[in-house]
Design a protein around this motif. Sequence first.
Motif, PDB file in Angstrom:
ATOM      1  N   UNK A   1      43.491   7.494 -23.247  1.00  0.00           N
ATOM      2  CA  UNK A   1      44.169   7.732 -21.736  1.00  0.00           C
ATOM      3  C   UNK A   1      42.595   7.560 -21.208  1.00  0.00           C
ATOM      4  N   UNK A   2      42.278   9.092 -21.158  1.00  0.00           N
ATOM      5  CA  UNK A   2      40.921   8.992 -20.072  1.00  0.00           C
ATOM      6  C   UNK A   2      39.757   8.094 -19.761  1.00  0.00           C
ATOM      7  N   UNK A   3      39.567   6.869 -21.244  1.00  0.00           N
ATOM      8  CA  UNK A   3      38.874   5.273 -20.178  1.00  0.00           C
ATOM      9  C   UNK A   3      40.324   5.105 -19.951  1.00  0.00           C
ATOM     10  N   UNK A   4      40.800   5.085 -20.190  1.00  0.00           N
ATOM     11  CA  UNK A   4      42.591   3.714 -19.445  1.00  0.00           C
ATOM     12  C   UNK A   4      42.386   4.198 -17.783  1.00  0.00           C
ATOM     13  N   UNK A   5      41.769   4.992 -17.875  1.00  0.00           N
ATOM     14  CA  UNK A   5      41.828   5.952 -15.960  1.00  0.00           C
ATOM     15  C   UNK A   5      41.235   5.255 -15.642  1.00  0.00           C
ATOM     16  N   UNK A   6      40.101   5.905 -16.110  1.00  0.00           N
ATOM     17  CA  UNK A   6      38.974   5.553 -15.607  1.00  0.00           C
ATOM     18  C   UNK A   6      38.195   3.595 -15.783  1.00  0.00           C
ATOM     19  N   UNK A   7      38.789   2.775 -15.980  1.00  0.00           N
ATOM     20  CA  UNK A   7      38.944   1.831 -16.564  1.00  0.00           C
ATOM     21  C   UNK A   7      39.849   1.572 -15.384  1.00  0.00           C
ATOM     22  N   UNK A   8      41.228   1.733 -14.836  1.00  0.00           N
ATOM     23  CA  UNK A   8      41.944   1.109 -13.867  1.00  0.00           C
ATOM     24  C   UNK A   8      41.315   1.558 -12.365  1.00  0.00           C
ATOM     25  N   UNK A   9      40.635   2.713 -12.267  1.00  0.00           N
ATOM     26  CA  UNK A   9      39.821   3.425 -10.981  1.00  0.00           C
ATOM     27  C   UNK A   9      38.781   2.379 -10.662  1.00  0.00           C
TER      28      UNK A   9
ATOM     29  N   UNK B   1      45.130  -0.354  -5.040  1.00  0.00           N
ATOM     30  CA  UNK B   1      44.431   0.709  -4.727  1.00  0.00           C
ATOM     31  C   UNK B   1      45.925   1.626  -3.759  1.00  0.00           C
ATOM     32  N   UNK B   2      46.336   1.063  -2.753  1.00  0.00           N
ATOM     33  CA  UNK B   2      46.906   1.821  -1.671  1.00  0.00           C
ATOM     34  C   UNK B   2      47.795   2.137  -3.066  1.00  0.00           C
TER      35      UNK B   2
ATOM     36  N   UNK C   1      50.066   4.877 -17.444  1.00  0.00           N
ATOM     37  CA  UNK C   1      48.677   4.775 -16.958  1.00  0.00           C
ATOM     38  C   UNK C   1      47.741   3.446 -17.579  1.00  0.00           C
ATOM     39  N   UNK C   2      48.489   3.165 -18.714  1.00  0.00           N
ATOM     40  CA  UNK C   2      48.989   2.407 -19.756  1.00  0.00           C
ATOM     41  C   UNK C   2      49.169   0.696 -17.932  1.00  0.00           C
ATOM     42  N   UNK C   3      50.617   1.746 -18.375  1.00  0.00           N
ATOM     43  CA  UNK C   3      51.536   0.153 -17.587  1.00  0.00           C
ATOM     44  C   UNK C   3      50.657  -0.049 -16.194  1.00  0.00           C
ATOM     45  N   UNK C   4      49.643   0.810 -15.366  1.00  0.00           N
ATOM     46  CA  UNK C   4      48.660   0.536 -14.465  1.00  0.00           C
ATOM     47  C   UNK C   4      48.026   0.192 -14.555  1.00  0.00           C
ATOM     48  N   UNK C   5      47.450  -0.265 -15.756  1.00  0.00           N
ATOM     49  CA  UNK C   5      46.051  -0.659 -16.026  1.00  0.00           C
ATOM     50  C   UNK C   5      46.525  -2.196 -16.277  1.00  0.00           C
TER      51      UNK C   5
END
Length: 137
Positions: free
Chosen positions: A105-113, A83-84, A65-69
Amino acid sequence: MKHGYLIKIQSQVATFIVQKILFDNEGLEYVCASAERFTALGRGFGNMLAYLAVKHSPRLFKRIIRCYLRLSDDPRRGGDALRRWLPRMLTDGTFSTYLHDDPTTRAWLQQLLEKVGVIRVPGFGRELDYLMNNLRI
C-alpha cells in the motif's frame, strides 16, 4: 451485531464493488466520462478515509488507495482533477501506521502521488516522508 462493525462490512463490500468496476476499462471510462460521477466517487472515498482515520481497517484503506491509483490511469481526469480531490490526510501522516505495516500500500500511495504530481506541504507529513523515503520495498 454492532453498528460500527456493520458499517465497516458495508464499506468494504461497496469499495470492493467499485474496485471491480474501475478495473474494467469500460467501468473506468464510464466513471471518468462525467465530472459528476468522478466527483461523487472522490467524495465517497474521502468520506471513507475520514471514517478510517477513526476506525482501523487496513484492508479498506488498501482498497481505497488501489481505487485512487486506478482513477489516476484516466487521461482526462487522472491528473489535475484527481490531484484536486485527493484528501490531504493522504499526505499529512494520518495513515502512517497503515503504511508502516504494509509496504504494498505504501508503494501504491507513492505511485499515486507521483502520478498526479502531489507535492507534500512542508511541515506536514514528516512521518509519511520518512516512511516513503526510508522504508522502500
